[in-house]
Design an enzyme around this catalytic site. Structure first.
Site, mmCIF file in Angstrom:
data_model
loop_
_atom_site.group_PDB
_atom_site.id
_atom_site.type_symbol
_atom_site.label_atom_id
_atom_site.label_comp_id
_atom_site.label_asym_id
_atom_site.label_seq_id
_atom_site.Cartn_x
_atom_site.Cartn_y
_atom_site.Cartn_z
ATOM 1 C CD GLU A 194 -19.896 -8.057 -48.558
ATOM 2 O OE1 GLU A 194 -19.370 -8.829 -47.737
ATOM 3 O OE2 GLU A 194 -21.082 -7.703 -48.489
ATOM 4 C CD GLU A 222 -26.345 -27.739 -59.984
ATOM 5 O OE1 GLU A 222 -26.262 -28.917 -59.590
ATOM 6 O OE2 GLU A 222 -26.768 -26.804 -59.276
#
Length: 337
Positions: free
Chosen positions: A121, A152
């Site tokens: 963004e 992960e």
């Protein structure tokens, strides 16, 4: 009677449901031990059970939503507690980006998705050049829309994510538990390559905090659903990254006042917004703003400085170049007191 109250007391938020009598106090006890450890043995705070939500499977829908909302109210206060650490991270990022270096986000699962969202963004909102703030998520692009929980634990992938990090960069790891191997490996590799490192976690006693120059750890406490860190911990991560990236962009001169002068006007809505910004900031009519914007080659900052100072767009462009894109500094240069 089924009244709910939320009062900010000396210790923080207090929420009482008068019928059931349970309370949610952000007290010292709720924040963990005095020495900063998690309490309940070695469990991270996000892995502990929340006594206030023990009966959620027997609550009405509205009562359940009230409880979730009450717990969510604790998050902004937890973030407020770590503003000095966020400020320190902002200073590192400003120094890196203004020096031609980059900022990297690394995370897994929810943390990684929030990091990717924040980085993406910045380009349309602040006109940031692609590649200046880069997000790395465990499991790659597939993990954005698919569960990739095993990723992960991949330390080699974490190290690889930091393989192109250079001295002078900033690497910000995001992990609610404060122990994700992917993030740990990325921070370790980044530090070895001469980068500054930041850790955003929900665990003040994070075992990987030693890998970070700055540890941002808002203590959001146990989740409504035990261990579901997409809830309060995830909300805190979003608030932290919003504040971190927005403050960094403002410090770099990517706004004039609170106006998005650097946004990419790539559709009709945004082109209209760009003209409104110019008209409001310069006090000029939209037709004049459109004319000067065209003369500035679509660069709203050049147009803005030109409109306010009555300088040519060429002069405005030179002033902005000298002042590294800061509109206020360019205005002072062209209109000395």
């Amino acid at each position: 009677m089924d009244a709910w109250t939320a009062d900010k007391t000396v210790d923080g938020w207090t929420a009482d449901k008068t019928v059931d009598g349970w309370t949610a106090d952000r007290t010292t006890a709720d924040r963990g031990n005095v020495d900063g450890t998690a309490g309940e043995g070695s469990l991270a705070r996000t892995e502990q059970r929340n006594p206030r939500s023990a009966s959620i499977d027997r609550m009405s829908t509205l009562d359940l939503l009230h409880l979730i909302n009450t717990e969510d109210r604790l998050v902004p206060e937890a973030v407020a507690d770590v503003l000095p650490e966020i400020a320190a991270a902002v200073e590192l990022a400003v120094a890196a980006l203004s020096g031609g270096h980059r900022v990297h986000y690394v995370g897994a699962g929810t943390s990684g998705r929030i990091a990717v969202l924040d980085a993406a963004e910045l380009i349309p909102t602040f006109g940031l050049e692609p590649g200046q703030v880069v997000a790395h998520i465990a499991g790659g692009a597939h993990a954005l829309t698919n569960p990739s929980e095993a990723a992960e634990d991949d330390e080699s992938a974490g190290a690889a994510a930091a393989a192109d990090v250079a001295a002078g960069d900033v690497v910000l790891g995001v992990t609610a538990s404060g122990r994700t191997p992917y993030v740990h490996a990325a921070l370790t590799t980044a530090r070895a390559r001469g980068a500054r490192t930041v850790l955003v976690s929900a665990n003040r006693a994070s075992p990987i905090a030693a890998c970070a120059d700055v540890h941002i750890a808002p203590d959001t406490g146990p989740e409504v659903v035990t261990g579901s860190t997409r809830m309060k911990a995830g909300t805190a991560q979003k608030l932290v990254l919003n504040a971190f990236s927005t403050a960094t962009m403002v410090r770099l001169g990517r706004t004039y006042s609170n106006l998005m002068t650097d946004m990419l006007a790539c559709n009709a809505k945004l082109r209209d917004r760009q003209l409104r910004i110019l008209a409001e900031a310069a006090g000029a009519d939209p037709a004049r703003c459109r004319e000067v914007l065209h003369a500035a080659g679509g660069d709203a900052k050049i147009a803005l400085v030109s409109l306010i100072t009555d300088a040519s767009t060429e002069t405005a462009a030179r002033a902005l170049a000298v002042t590294e894109g800061h509109v206020n500094r360019a205005l002072r240069l062209l209109r000395p007191a």
